[in-house]
Design an enzyme around this catalytic site. Structure first.
Site, PDB file in Angstrom:
ATOM      1  N   GLY A   1      -4.720   0.285   5.524  1.00 25.77           N
ATOM      2  CA  GLY A   1      -4.672   0.527   6.993  1.00 25.77           C
ATOM      3  C   GLY A   1      -6.173   1.012   7.666  1.00 25.77           C
ATOM      4  O   GLY A   1      -7.236   0.222   7.520  1.00 25.77           O
TER       5      GLY A   1
ATOM      6  N   ASP B   1       7.388   6.269   8.977  1.00 30.16           N
ATOM      7  CA  ASP B   1       6.703   5.997   9.981  1.00 30.16           C
ATOM      8  C   ASP B   1       5.566   6.817  10.254  1.00 30.16           C
ATOM      9  O   ASP B   1       5.951   7.874  10.226  1.00 30.16           O
ATOM     10  CB  ASP B   1       7.794   5.779  11.314  1.00 30.16           C
ATOM     11  CG  ASP B   1       7.122   4.737  12.042  1.00 30.16           C
ATOM     12  OD1 ASP B   1       6.786   3.690  11.791  1.00 30.16           O
ATOM     13  OD2 ASP B   1       6.940   5.241  13.268  1.00 30.16           O
TER      14      ASP B   1
ATOM     15  N   GLY C   1       0.871  -1.205   0.003  1.00 24.95           N
ATOM     16  CA  GLY C   1      -0.148  -0.072  -0.031  1.00 24.95           C
ATOM     17  C   GLY C   1       0.911   1.086  -0.002  1.00 24.95           C
ATOM     18  O   GLY C   1       0.608   2.166  -0.595  1.00 24.95           O
TER      19      GLY C   1
END
Length: 201
Positions: free
Chosen positions: A158, A73, A15
């Site tokens: 997600g 991140d 993704g």
């Protein structure tokens, strides 16, 4: 023809690879993945901040690929949960859960929380790292939103099916172009790309 500088996407998440490729399509770099270079590492995320983890991943891939690398991140911070899951969004609920299960867990933890208190944000820190040496550069992006009551839409990945971008539409219901414009990752990657354009022409 002049050879383009290589930029390695420091992630094994499909993704993220899709988003990074879209966001960097006009960067002028030769964008490659770990699979393209036969790199199979999984750096351990031992940092205590998004920035530290992004830098750790970017540096590990830069050293392995011997080229400029870009990592991020990111996480979702839910105010009613005291900012959780935050840095641990990808591991929320334990290693055995997939995106759908983590999303279901998040909804269950917010059971009974009224809409005005379901505020949340996506946060991303992008790191650029070079092999052997210089300090990684960090760029942050934040996207505010709220958490819905059920998953909707088939786009993104997600927590996108429950992250409401305008109180009505889920991130998983909007187009890639709109997501790239408003998302946390889009903002951070654009900032990194702008820096690269001015410092590594």
């Amino acid at each position: 023809m002049e050879k383009r500088q290589r930029l390695l996407l420091a992630t094994n998440n499909p993704g993220k690879v899709r988003e990074f490729r879209r966001l960097l399509a006009r960067s002028g770099f030769e964008v490659v993945t770990p699979a393209d270079l036969g790199i199979t590492i999984e750096p351990e995320e031992t940092g205590t901040t998004y920035g530290e983890n992004a830098a750790l991943k970017a540096q590990a891939f830069a050293d392995a690929g011997r080229c400029l690398a870009l990592a991020d991140d990111s996480g979702i911070e839910v105010d009613a949960l005291g900012g959780r899951p935050g840095m641990y969004s990808a591991r929320f609920g334990g290693p055995g859960l997939d995106d759908a299960a983590r999303t279901a867990l998040l909804i269950s933890e917010l059971h009974g929380v009224p809409d005005p208190k379901r505020t949340a944000r996506y946060r991303a820190v992008v790191a650029l790292a070079w092999p052997a040496g210089r300090e990684p550069m960090l760029f942050e992006g934040v996207q505010e939103g709220t958490i819905g009551h059920e998953p909707r839409g088939g786009q993104g990945f997600g927590y996108d099916p429950v992250f409401l971008v305008d109180g009505v539409r889920a991130q998983a219901e909007i187009s890639d172009d709109e997501k790239d414009l408003i998302s946390h990752r889009g903002k951070a990657v654009r900032a990194a790309a702008e820096w690269l354009a001015s410092h590594c022409p």
